[in-house]
Design a protein around this motif. Structure first.
Motif, PDB file in Angstrom:
ATOM      1  N   ARG A  25       0.846  -1.198   0.000  1.00  0.00           N
ATOM      2  CA  ARG A  25       0.000   0.000   0.000  1.00  0.00           C
ATOM      3  C   ARG A  25       0.879   1.244   0.000  1.00  0.00           C
ATOM      4  O   ARG A  25       1.966   1.260   0.574  1.00  0.00           O
ATOM      5  N   LEU A  26       0.363   2.298  -0.632  1.00  0.00           N
ATOM      6  CA  LEU A  26       0.964   3.621  -0.599  1.00  0.00           C
ATOM      7  C   LEU A  26      -0.038   4.543   0.086  1.00  0.00           C
ATOM      8  O   LEU A  26      -1.175   4.672  -0.364  1.00  0.00           O
ATOM      9  N   THR A  27       0.359   5.156   1.183  1.00  0.00           N
ATOM     10  CA  THR A  27      -0.529   6.033   1.944  1.00  0.00           C
ATOM     11  C   THR A  27       0.006   7.462   1.891  1.00  0.00           C
ATOM     12  O   THR A  27       1.179   7.697   2.160  1.00  0.00           O
ATOM     13  N   ASN A  28      -0.885   8.390   1.540  1.00  0.00           N
ATOM     14  CA  ASN A  28      -0.527   9.804   1.450  1.00  0.00           C
ATOM     15  C   ASN A  28      -1.406  10.593   2.411  1.00  0.00           C
ATOM     16  O   ASN A  28      -2.628  10.444   2.402  1.00  0.00           O
ATOM     17  N   THR A  29      -0.804  11.441   3.239  1.00  0.00           N
ATOM     18  CA  THR A  29      -1.567  12.264   4.183  1.00  0.00           C
ATOM     19  C   THR A  29      -1.633  13.724   3.738  1.00  0.00           C
ATOM     20  O   THR A  29      -2.209  14.551   4.434  1.00  0.00           O
ATOM     21  N   GLY A  30      -1.036  14.046   2.594  1.00  0.00           N
ATOM     22  CA  GLY A  30      -1.019  15.417   2.101  1.00  0.00           C
ATOM     23  C   GLY A  30      -1.868  15.585   0.851  1.00  0.00           C
ATOM     24  O   GLY A  30      -2.582  14.676   0.429  1.00  0.00           O
ATOM     25  N   SER A  31      -1.754  16.755   0.222  1.00  0.00           N
ATOM     26  CA  SER A  31      -2.587  17.067  -0.940  1.00  0.00           C
ATOM     27  C   SER A  31      -1.897  16.812  -2.278  1.00  0.00           C
ATOM     28  O   SER A  31      -2.541  16.830  -3.320  1.00  0.00           O
ATOM     29  N   GLU A  32      -0.581  16.567  -2.276  1.00  0.00           N
ATOM     30  CA  GLU A  32       0.145  16.357  -3.522  1.00  0.00           C
ATOM     31  C   GLU A  32       0.125  14.883  -3.940  1.00  0.00           C
ATOM     32  O   GLU A  32      -0.348  14.026  -3.204  1.00  0.00           O
ATOM     33  N   CYS A  33       0.641  14.615  -5.117  1.00  0.00           N
ATOM     34  CA  CYS A  33       0.714  13.244  -5.632  1.00  0.00           C
ATOM     35  C   CYS A  33       2.054  12.607  -5.285  1.00  0.00           C
ATOM     36  O   CYS A  33       3.093  13.259  -5.349  1.00  0.00           O
ATOM     37  N   TYR A  34       2.022  11.318  -4.944  1.00  0.00           N
ATOM     38  CA  TYR A  34       3.227  10.526  -4.680  1.00  0.00           C
ATOM     39  C   TYR A  34       3.078   9.168  -5.345  1.00  0.00           C
ATOM     40  O   TYR A  34       1.961   8.691  -5.560  1.00  0.00           O
ATOM     41  N   SER A  35       4.226   8.559  -5.649  1.00  0.00           N
ATOM     42  CA  SER A  35       4.239   7.239  -6.289  1.00  0.00           C
ATOM     43  C   SER A  35       5.283   6.341  -5.647  1.00  0.00           C
ATOM     44  O   SER A  35       6.307   6.813  -5.158  1.00  0.00           O
ATOM     45  N   THR A  36       5.010   5.049  -5.678  1.00  0.00           N
ATOM     46  CA  THR A  36       5.979   4.034  -5.261  1.00  0.00           C
ATOM     47  C   THR A  36       6.725   3.564  -6.498  1.00  0.00           C
ATOM     48  O   THR A  36       6.106   3.229  -7.515  1.00  0.00           O
ATOM     49  N   TRP A  37       8.052   3.533  -6.409  1.00  0.00           N
ATOM     50  CA  TRP A  37       8.907   3.073  -7.503  1.00  0.00           C
ATOM     51  C   TRP A  37       9.822   1.960  -6.993  1.00  0.00           C
ATOM     52  O   TRP A  37      10.402   2.073  -5.921  1.00  0.00           O
ATOM     53  N   PHE A  38       9.946   0.905  -7.777  1.00  0.00           N
ATOM     54  CA  PHE A  38      10.908  -0.155  -7.506  1.00  0.00           C
ATOM     55  C   PHE A  38      12.066  -0.001  -8.483  1.00  0.00           C
ATOM     56  O   PHE A  38      11.878   0.381  -9.635  1.00  0.00           O
ATOM     57  N   ALA A  39      13.265  -0.280  -8.018  1.00  0.00           N
ATOM     58  CA  ALA A  39      14.465  -0.236  -8.855  1.00  0.00           C
ATOM     59  C   ALA A  39      15.152  -1.594  -8.765  1.00  0.00           C
ATOM     60  O   ALA A  39      15.320  -2.144  -7.675  1.00  0.00           O
ATOM     61  N   VAL A  40      15.514  -2.136  -9.915  1.00  0.00           N
ATOM     62  CA  VAL A  40      16.118  -3.462  -9.988  1.00  0.00           C
ATOM     63  C   VAL A  40      17.434  -3.367 -10.749  1.00  0.00           C
ATOM     64  O   VAL A  40      17.508  -2.719 -11.790  1.00  0.00           O
ATOM     65  N   ALA A  41      18.470  -4.020 -10.213  1.00  0.00           N
ATOM     66  CA  ALA A  41      19.757  -4.106 -10.903  1.00  0.00           C
ATOM     67  C   ALA A  41      20.133  -5.575 -11.028  1.00  0.00           C
ATOM     68  O   ALA A  41      20.253  -6.275 -10.029  1.00  0.00           O
ATOM     69  N   TYR A  42      20.269  -6.043 -12.262  1.00  0.00           N
ATOM     70  CA  TYR A  42      20.731  -7.403 -12.512  1.00  0.00           C
ATOM     71  C   TYR A  42      22.248  -7.377 -12.569  1.00  0.00           C
ATOM     72  O   TYR A  42      22.826  -6.687 -13.409  1.00  0.00           O
ATOM     73  N   ASP A  43      22.892  -8.114 -11.668  1.00  0.00           N
ATOM     74  CA  ASP A  43      24.351  -8.138 -11.568  1.00  0.00           C
ATOM     75  C   ASP A  43      24.872  -6.702 -11.470  1.00  0.00           C
ATOM     76  O   ASP A  43      24.518  -5.993 -10.557  1.00  0.00           O
ATOM     77  N   LEU A  44      25.665  -6.252 -12.412  1.00  0.00           N
ATOM     78  CA  LEU A  44      26.253  -4.911 -12.356  1.00  0.00           C
ATOM     79  C   LEU A  44      25.570  -3.927 -13.302  1.00  0.00           C
ATOM     80  O   LEU A  44      26.107  -2.860 -13.590  1.00  0.00           O
ATOM     81  N   SER A  45      24.372  -4.265 -13.784  1.00  0.00           N
ATOM     82  CA  SER A  45      23.664  -3.381 -14.702  1.00  0.00           C
ATOM     83  C   SER A  45      23.158  -2.135 -13.984  1.00  0.00           C
ATOM     84  O   SER A  45      23.017  -2.125 -12.757  1.00  0.00           O
ATOM     85  N   PRO A  46      22.868  -1.075 -14.726  1.00  0.00           N
ATOM     86  CA  PRO A  46      22.289   0.109 -14.097  1.00  0.00           C
ATOM     87  C   PRO A  46      20.880  -0.196 -13.578  1.00  0.00           C
ATOM     88  O   PRO A  46      20.236  -1.146 -14.022  1.00  0.00           O
ATOM     89  N   ASN A  53      19.642  -7.127  -7.268  1.00  0.00           N
ATOM     90  CA  ASN A  53      19.401  -6.233  -6.140  1.00  0.00           C
ATOM     91  C   ASN A  53      18.136  -5.439  -6.379  1.00  0.00           C
ATOM     92  O   ASN A  53      17.931  -4.895  -7.463  1.00  0.00           O
ATOM     93  N   VAL A  54      17.294  -5.361  -5.354  1.00  0.00           N
ATOM     94  CA  VAL A  54      15.996  -4.707  -5.473  1.00  0.00           C
ATOM     95  C   VAL A  54      15.895  -3.594  -4.435  1.00  0.00           C
ATOM     96  O   VAL A  54      16.247  -3.791  -3.269  1.00  0.00           O
ATOM     97  N   TYR A  55      15.384  -2.444  -4.864  1.00  0.00           N
ATOM     98  CA  TYR A  55      15.220  -1.271  -4.008  1.00  0.00           C
ATOM     99  C   TYR A  55      13.807  -0.718  -4.182  1.00  0.00           C
ATOM    100  O   TYR A  55      13.159  -0.964  -5.196  1.00  0.00           O
ATOM    101  N   VAL A  56      13.353   0.076  -3.204  1.00  0.00           N
ATOM    102  CA  VAL A  56      12.067   0.762  -3.284  1.00  0.00           C
ATOM    103  C   VAL A  56      12.273   2.204  -2.843  1.00  0.00           C
ATOM    104  O   VAL A  56      13.148   2.496  -2.014  1.00  0.00           O
ATOM    105  N   THR A  57      11.472   3.099  -3.395  1.00  0.00           N
ATOM    106  CA  THR A  57      11.497   4.496  -2.985  1.00  0.00           C
ATOM    107  C   THR A  57      10.118   5.102  -3.207  1.00  0.00           C
ATOM    108  O   THR A  57       9.303   4.551  -3.958  1.00  0.00           O
ATOM    109  N   VAL A  58       9.861   6.232  -2.555  1.00  0.00           N
ATOM    110  CA  VAL A  58       8.645   7.009  -2.777  1.00  0.00           C
ATOM    111  C   VAL A  58       9.072   8.304  -3.447  1.00  0.00           C
ATOM    112  O   VAL A  58      10.033   8.945  -3.012  1.00  0.00           O
TER     113      VAL A  58
END
Length: 148
Positions: A70-91, A122-127
């Motif tokens: 779930r992505l929860t927002n308590t403000g009035s602006e827009c936000y998104s969840t993004w996942f980032a994946v790197a296979y071996d040494l790839s960007p 390697n897997v990462y997440v950010t808002v």
């Protein structure tokens, strides 16, 4: 002038060859978690959290990793969840998994494939602020390294 002679034992050579064989071998063996694993991140007025787990795939040398939450927002602006994946040494390759504009909660879902030919993933997440790109984001939160 002293002369040196390099001596190698059979065990050392065999061990080196075994390490190289393991490094370059392909397979579907993984250290799969016993249960779904948690992930979370936050930025600005939004926070995202959920779990990830492996999913069965019928293709040889491939499995899927599925993220739900779930992505929860308590403000009035827009936000998104993004996942980032790197296979071996790839960007890093980014993928948006859910957005919420204004106060409320939205579902987050992302699925990606991993192959036996990659040594690790390697897997990462950010808002991130907004819904179209990942230019204004919180720090990447490392989720896991998926080993093959």
């Amino acid at each position: 002038m002293p002369r040196f002679r390099l001596r190698t034992s059979g065990a050392l050579v065999a061990g080196l060859l075994a390490c190289l064989a393991l490094l370059f071998s392909q397979g579907t063996a993984t250290a799969a978690p016993a249960a779904a694993q948690p992930w979370s991140a936050s930025y600005g007025t939004a926070s995202t959290a959920g779990t990830w787990d492996y999913a069965v795939n019928t293709k040889e040398d491939r499995w899927d990793v599925v993220f739900d939450g779930r992505l929860t927002n308590t403000g009035s602006e827009c936000y998104s969840t993004w996942f980032a994946v790197a296979y071996d040494l790839s960007p890093l390759a980014y993928a948006k998994a859910g957005s919420q504009c204004g106060t409320g909660t939205a579902s987050v879902h992302h699925q990606f494939a991993s192959w036996g030919i990659a040594l690790n993933t390697n897997v990462y997440v950010t808002v991130c602020k907004g819904t179209t790109n990942h230019s204004d984001c919180g720090p990447l939160q490392w989720i896991s390294t998926v080993w093959t």
